[in-house]
Motif scaffolding. Structure first.
Motif, mmCIF file in Angstrom:
data_model
loop_
_atom_site.group_PDB
_atom_site.id
_atom_site.type_symbol
_atom_site.label_atom_id
_atom_site.label_comp_id
_atom_site.label_asym_id
_atom_site.label_seq_id
_atom_site.Cartn_x
_atom_site.Cartn_y
_atom_site.Cartn_z
ATOM 1 N N CYS A 141 0.808 -1.227 0.000
ATOM 2 C CA CYS A 141 0.000 0.000 0.000
ATOM 3 C C CYS A 141 0.833 1.265 0.000
ATOM 4 C CB CYS A 141 -0.914 0.022 1.228
ATOM 5 S SG CYS A 141 -2.225 -1.185 1.158
ATOM 6 N N ILE A 156 -8.926 -0.967 0.353
ATOM 7 C CA ILE A 156 -9.336 0.409 0.653
ATOM 8 C C ILE A 156 -8.168 1.371 0.435
ATOM 9 C CG2 ILE A 156 -10.000 1.958 2.541
ATOM 10 C CD1 ILE A 156 -11.769 -0.326 3.590
ATOM 11 N N ALA A 157 -6.984 0.976 0.880
ATOM 12 C CA ALA A 157 -5.810 1.828 0.678
ATOM 13 C C ALA A 157 -5.499 1.997 -0.803
ATOM 14 C CB ALA A 157 -4.611 1.246 1.409
ATOM 15 N N TRP A 196 -2.056 10.302 -4.425
ATOM 16 C CA TRP A 196 -0.929 10.598 -3.531
ATOM 17 C C TRP A 196 0.306 9.823 -3.930
ATOM 18 C CZ3 TRP A 196 1.537 6.973 -0.471
ATOM 19 C CH2 TRP A 196 0.885 5.756 -0.289
ATOM 20 N N CYS A 205 -8.055 4.450 -2.226
ATOM 21 C CA CYS A 205 -7.715 5.815 -1.790
ATOM 22 C C CYS A 205 -6.487 6.335 -2.520
ATOM 23 C CB CYS A 205 -7.481 5.846 -0.285
ATOM 24 S SG CYS A 205 -8.971 5.612 0.688
ATOM 25 N N GLY A 206 -5.497 5.481 -2.715
ATOM 26 C CA GLY A 206 -4.292 5.899 -3.420
ATOM 27 C C GLY A 206 -4.555 6.242 -4.864
ATOM 28 N N ALA A 244 -7.569 7.118 -6.113
ATOM 29 C CA ALA A 244 -8.514 8.238 -6.183
ATOM 30 C C ALA A 244 -7.858 9.574 -5.872
ATOM 31 C CB ALA A 244 -9.679 7.996 -5.228
ATOM 32 N N THR A 245 -6.948 9.590 -4.917
ATOM 33 C CA THR A 245 -6.337 10.863 -4.526
ATOM 34 C C THR A 245 -5.057 11.162 -5.285
ATOM 35 O OG1 THR A 245 -5.099 9.814 -2.725
ATOM 36 C CG2 THR A 245 -7.276 10.716 -2.202
#
Length: 99
Positions: free
Chosen positions: A27, A77-78, A87, A81-82, A84-85
């Motif tokens: 992740c 989930i990570a 980062w 999120c990674g 989608a954002t």
């Protein structure tokens, strides 16, 4: 050897746990974007299969299945999120600036 690992019927649980650990470990690495899915999805599936075997009495150590499912869900989930954002892309871009 099998007795120390809880018997031969716990193989799905151990493989699921290994996939969950690998998926969760991937992740934080920006170069392995999406790799948590590779470990997370099998962890959830194999964890559920192991819990099914425990319910039927064919295996023991149900904690293996639960931990694998939890790690697989965290990894997925990570990863979402990674992606989608973005980062991970920002970390990779900063790394490229230093080299």
């Amino acid at each position: 050897m099998y007795q120390k690992a809880g018997g031969q019927n716990n193989l799905f649980g151990w493989i699921a746990l290994a996939c969950g650990i690998i998926g969760t470990g991937c992740c934080c690495c920006p170069w392995l974007n999406g790799a948590p899915f590779i470990g997370g999805i099998p962890a959830v599936i194999l964890g559920a299969m192991h819990l099914n075997k425990v319910k039927k009495g064919a295996a023991s150590m149900s904690w293996l299945g639960w931990v694998a499912i939890a790690l697989g869900v965290i990894a997925m989930i990570a990863a979402i999120c990674g992606i989608a954002t973005g980062w991970q892309d920002r970390i990779y871009d900063q790394y490229q600036q230093f080299n």
